[in-house]
Scaffold this active site. Structure first.
Site, short mmCIF file in Angstrom:
data_model
loop_
_atom_site.label_atom_id
_atom_site.label_comp_id
_atom_site.label_asym_id
_atom_site.label_seq_id
_atom_site.Cartn_x
_atom_site.Cartn_y
_atom_site.Cartn_z
N HIS A 73 2.16 23.09 -18.03
CA HIS A 73 0.88 22.36 -18.00
C HIS A 73 0.04 22.94 -19.13
O HIS A 73 -0.46 24.06 -19.02
CB HIS A 73 0.21 22.56 -16.64
CG HIS A 73 -1.09 21.83 -16.50
ND1 HIS A 73 -1.34 20.95 -15.49
CD2 HIS A 73 -2.22 21.86 -17.24
CE1 HIS A 73 -2.56 20.47 -15.61
NE2 HIS A 73 -3.13 21.00 -16.67
N HIS A 101 3.00 15.91 -18.91
CA HIS A 101 1.90 14.92 -18.92
C HIS A 101 1.02 14.97 -20.18
O HIS A 101 -0.16 15.29 -20.12
CB HIS A 101 1.04 15.01 -17.67
CG HIS A 101 0.73 16.38 -17.13
ND1 HIS A 101 0.37 17.43 -17.93
CD2 HIS A 101 0.73 16.83 -15.86
CE1 HIS A 101 0.17 18.48 -17.16
NE2 HIS A 101 0.37 18.17 -15.92
N HIS A 137 4.15 17.19 -6.50
CA HIS A 137 3.52 18.22 -5.67
C HIS A 137 3.56 17.71 -4.23
O HIS A 137 2.87 16.74 -3.92
CB HIS A 137 2.06 18.43 -6.08
CG HIS A 137 1.88 18.80 -7.53
ND1 HIS A 137 1.74 20.10 -7.96
CD2 HIS A 137 1.79 18.04 -8.64
CE1 HIS A 137 1.57 20.12 -9.28
NE2 HIS A 137 1.61 18.87 -9.72
N PHE A 138 4.37 18.34 -3.37
CA PHE A 138 4.51 17.84 -2.00
C PHE A 138 3.76 18.70 -0.96
O PHE A 138 3.85 18.44 0.23
CB PHE A 138 5.99 17.69 -1.62
CG PHE A 138 6.65 16.46 -2.20
CD1 PHE A 138 5.90 15.45 -2.81
CD2 PHE A 138 8.02 16.28 -2.12
CE1 PHE A 138 6.51 14.31 -3.33
CE2 PHE A 138 8.64 15.14 -2.64
CZ PHE A 138 7.88 14.16 -3.24
N ARG A 139 3.08 19.75 -1.40
CA ARG A 139 2.04 20.42 -0.57
C ARG A 139 2.53 21.23 0.61
O ARG A 139 1.70 21.74 1.37
CB ARG A 139 1.02 19.40 -0.06
CG ARG A 139 0.46 18.43 -1.09
CD ARG A 139 -0.22 19.12 -2.21
NE ARG A 139 -1.01 18.22 -3.05
CZ ARG A 139 -1.43 18.54 -4.26
NH1 ARG A 139 -1.15 19.73 -4.79
NH2 ARG A 139 -2.17 17.70 -4.95
N ASN A 177 2.65 25.09 -6.69
CA ASN A 177 1.27 25.41 -6.29
C ASN A 177 0.99 25.00 -4.84
O ASN A 177 0.08 24.24 -4.56
CB ASN A 177 0.26 24.77 -7.26
CG ASN A 177 0.42 23.27 -7.40
OD1 ASN A 177 1.49 22.73 -7.18
ND2 ASN A 177 -0.66 22.59 -7.76
N HIS A 201 -4.14 13.96 -2.67
CA HIS A 201 -5.28 14.53 -1.96
C HIS A 201 -5.78 13.44 -1.02
O HIS A 201 -5.63 12.25 -1.31
CB HIS A 201 -6.40 14.92 -2.94
CG HIS A 201 -6.00 15.95 -3.94
ND1 HIS A 201 -5.86 17.29 -3.64
CD2 HIS A 201 -5.68 15.84 -5.26
CE1 HIS A 201 -5.50 17.95 -4.74
NE2 HIS A 201 -5.37 17.10 -5.73
N ASP A 211 3.85 13.29 -11.79
CA ASP A 211 2.82 14.26 -11.40
C ASP A 211 2.17 13.84 -10.08
O ASP A 211 0.95 13.89 -9.92
CB ASP A 211 1.76 14.46 -12.50
CG ASP A 211 0.88 15.69 -12.21
OD1 ASP A 211 1.21 16.45 -11.29
OD2 ASP A 211 -0.13 15.86 -12.91
O1 DOR Z 1 -4.43 16.71 -11.42
C1 DOR Z 1 -3.61 17.56 -11.11
N1 DOR Z 1 -3.35 17.84 -9.83
N2 DOR Z 1 -2.97 18.23 -12.08
C2 DOR Z 1 -2.22 19.31 -11.79
O2 DOR Z 1 -1.72 19.92 -12.70
C3 DOR Z 1 -2.06 19.77 -10.41
C4 DOR Z 1 -2.24 18.66 -9.48
C5 DOR Z 1 -2.38 19.11 -8.04
O3 DOR Z 1 -1.54 19.91 -7.60
O4 DOR Z 1 -3.27 18.62 -7.36
#
Ligand code: DOR
Length: 447
Positions: free
Chosen positions: A181, A234, A64-66, A96, A311, A307
């Site tokens: 997921h 996962h 996830h590179f945001r 996402n 944050h 994964d």
């Molecule tokens: O812990 C998680 N964080 N699981 C996920 O499926 C999404 C990910 C996120 O995008 O922060």
């Protein structure tokens, strides 16, 4: 006389999915042109890698590179920089973001953002929703995507396909392997309404093993019904393992991923690092971890993925359960897996299979995942006799932390080559922005 090769990596110990052998590697125009004894070959540049191990670059199929929308946590430049700093040469990024990647336009936007900025090759998943469920067969075939991602349980962001009727429609609209997921949303809601947690150590109760077991068994049932290949991400519980084994034995197109953290972290880490250990699905207690490692050793799992879900420390400092779920991992993925192999947890050849060969095979990535003539020269060169500590200054992710800080690893990344060019050289970042979209030659029933 013109040089036969642009580059020769001389004298390294090459690890393939089936064997370990000493060989030189000749690279021309970004492609592996020869593997063998190249003592008498001419090369524009020769780099001595004697005593080091050369593995195919890892393909991390879950990051996830945001970007766009959440760039304070990570962006495509920083995320791919972290990737190459850990020997990952191709990433598949999750949908996402904000906006969500759920259309041809939002996919094209990510591909445009990556151009000239990504350190490694890349592709971007399209997220399934109720609204786009009829369009997925077209969307999954667009260049630059490995396919369609499904969230059966809510995690970070609003993507969710929780009802069997919608999931069935999603599965019937398309044919490529579909990463999922798998946590059961109804069970998660029930637990949320029932429990009042105050510490991250309760995270495995808030998203319990039953939530994972329920979703995985529903998904396997729908896989049997629709024939759609599913790739379950996962895996975190003991209870899912017999379901996966039976599905595979029955010949269903079911594959699965394991992360290093679901093997290496456990209940005690909630006491050590609190919410930094919080992710979905949760890292769990000893019996789950032991069973998962045993299943890896027995060949149940197809791929390792990270994964990577960064944050910021400020966000993580919120009191549980307001703290966000997810931990970074793209940079530590390959060093941790090779360290596990060097400590005897798994075989070196198995590590290469699960980090490089199987991800490429499963998703049909063209010319990647192996050190062989005609494959892209995506290579990671490790010192496997190192005593290397994971420290903050080494970390490249914008979030600036890792749950593995302080851990000493036997695998230290020395060079990373992306299509024959050094992205990391002698442990230092080298050439930025050379990443390109991965190409796919996916064919039905290639799982
Ligand atoms: O812990 C998680 N964080 N699981 C996920 O499926 C999404 C990910 C996120 O995008 O922060």
């Amino acid at each position: 006389m013109a040089a036969a090769f642009d580059l020769v990596l001389k004298g390294g110990t090459v690890v393939s999915p089936t064997s370990v052998f000493v060989a030189d590697i000749g690279v021309s125009s970004g492609v592996i042109a020869a593997v063998g004894d190249l003592t008498h070959a001419s090369a524009a540049e020769t780099v001595n890698v004697t005593g080091l191990h050369v593995v195919p670059g890892a393909i991390d199929t879950q990051v996830h590179f945001r970007e766009p929308g959440l760039e304070h946590k990570e962006d495509i430049e920083s995320g791919t920089r972290a990737a190459v700093a850990g020997g990952v040469t191709t990433i598949f990024e999750m949908p996402n973001t904000n906006p969500l990647t759920t259309s041809a336009e939002t996919l094209a936007d990510k591909l445009a953002r990556a151009r000239g900025r990504a350190w490694c090759d890349h592709s971007f998943f399209v997220g399934a929703t109720e609204e786009n469920s009829q369009d997925l067969a077209g969307l999954e075939m667009l260049p630059g995507t490995p396919g369609i991602k499904v969230f059966m349980g809510s995690s970070t962001g609003p993507l969710l396909v929780d009802k069997d009727a919608t999931l069935r429609r999603v599965m019937q609209n398309g044919r490529r392997p579909m990463p999922v997921h798998a946590e059961d949303e109804a069970r998660l809601r029930h637990l949320k309404a029932t429990l009042t947690p105050t510490h991250a150590r309760q995270h495995p109760d808030m998203r319990d093993a039953e939530a994972a077991r329920l979703a995985t068994s529903r998904l396997i049932r729908l896989c049997a019904e629709t024939g759609r290949p599913v790739h379950i991400l996962h895996i975190s519980t003991l209870e899912e393992l017999p379901l996966l084994r039976d599905a595979k034995l029955a010949g269903l197109p079911v594959t699965c991923e394991v992360t290093p953290q679901h093997i290496l972290l456990g209940e005690e880490d909630y006491e050590r690092i609190g919410t930094l250990a919080q992710m979905n699905p949760p890292v769990r207690g000893g019996a789950h971890r032991t069973a998962i490692l045993l299943a890896v050793q027995r060949g149940l799992f197809d791929v390792f993925g990270s994964d990577h879900a960064p944050h910021t420390l400020e966000e993580k400092a919120k009191p549980y359960p307001s703290s966000p779920s997810g931990m970074p991992g793209v940079q530590t993925l390959a060093p941790l897996v090779y360290d596990l192999a060097l400590r005897g947890g798994i075989s070196l050849t198995g590590a290469v299979r699960m980090l490089s060969q199987r991800p490429a095979e499963l998703y049909g990535v063209a010319r990647k995942g192996l050190i062989d003539k005609g494959f892209d020269a995506d290579l990671a060169v490790f010192d496997f006799a190192a005593d290397f500590e994971v420290t903050k200054p080494w970390l490249q992710s914008k979030c600036g932390w890792s749950p593995f800080e302080g851990r000493r690893l036997k695998a230290k990344l020395i060079h990373t080559l992306v299509r024959g060019r050094f992205a990391v050289r002698d442990g230092e970042l080298s050439e930025a922005g050379r990443g390109r979209p991965a190409r796919f030659t996916w064919k039905p029933h290639a799982v």
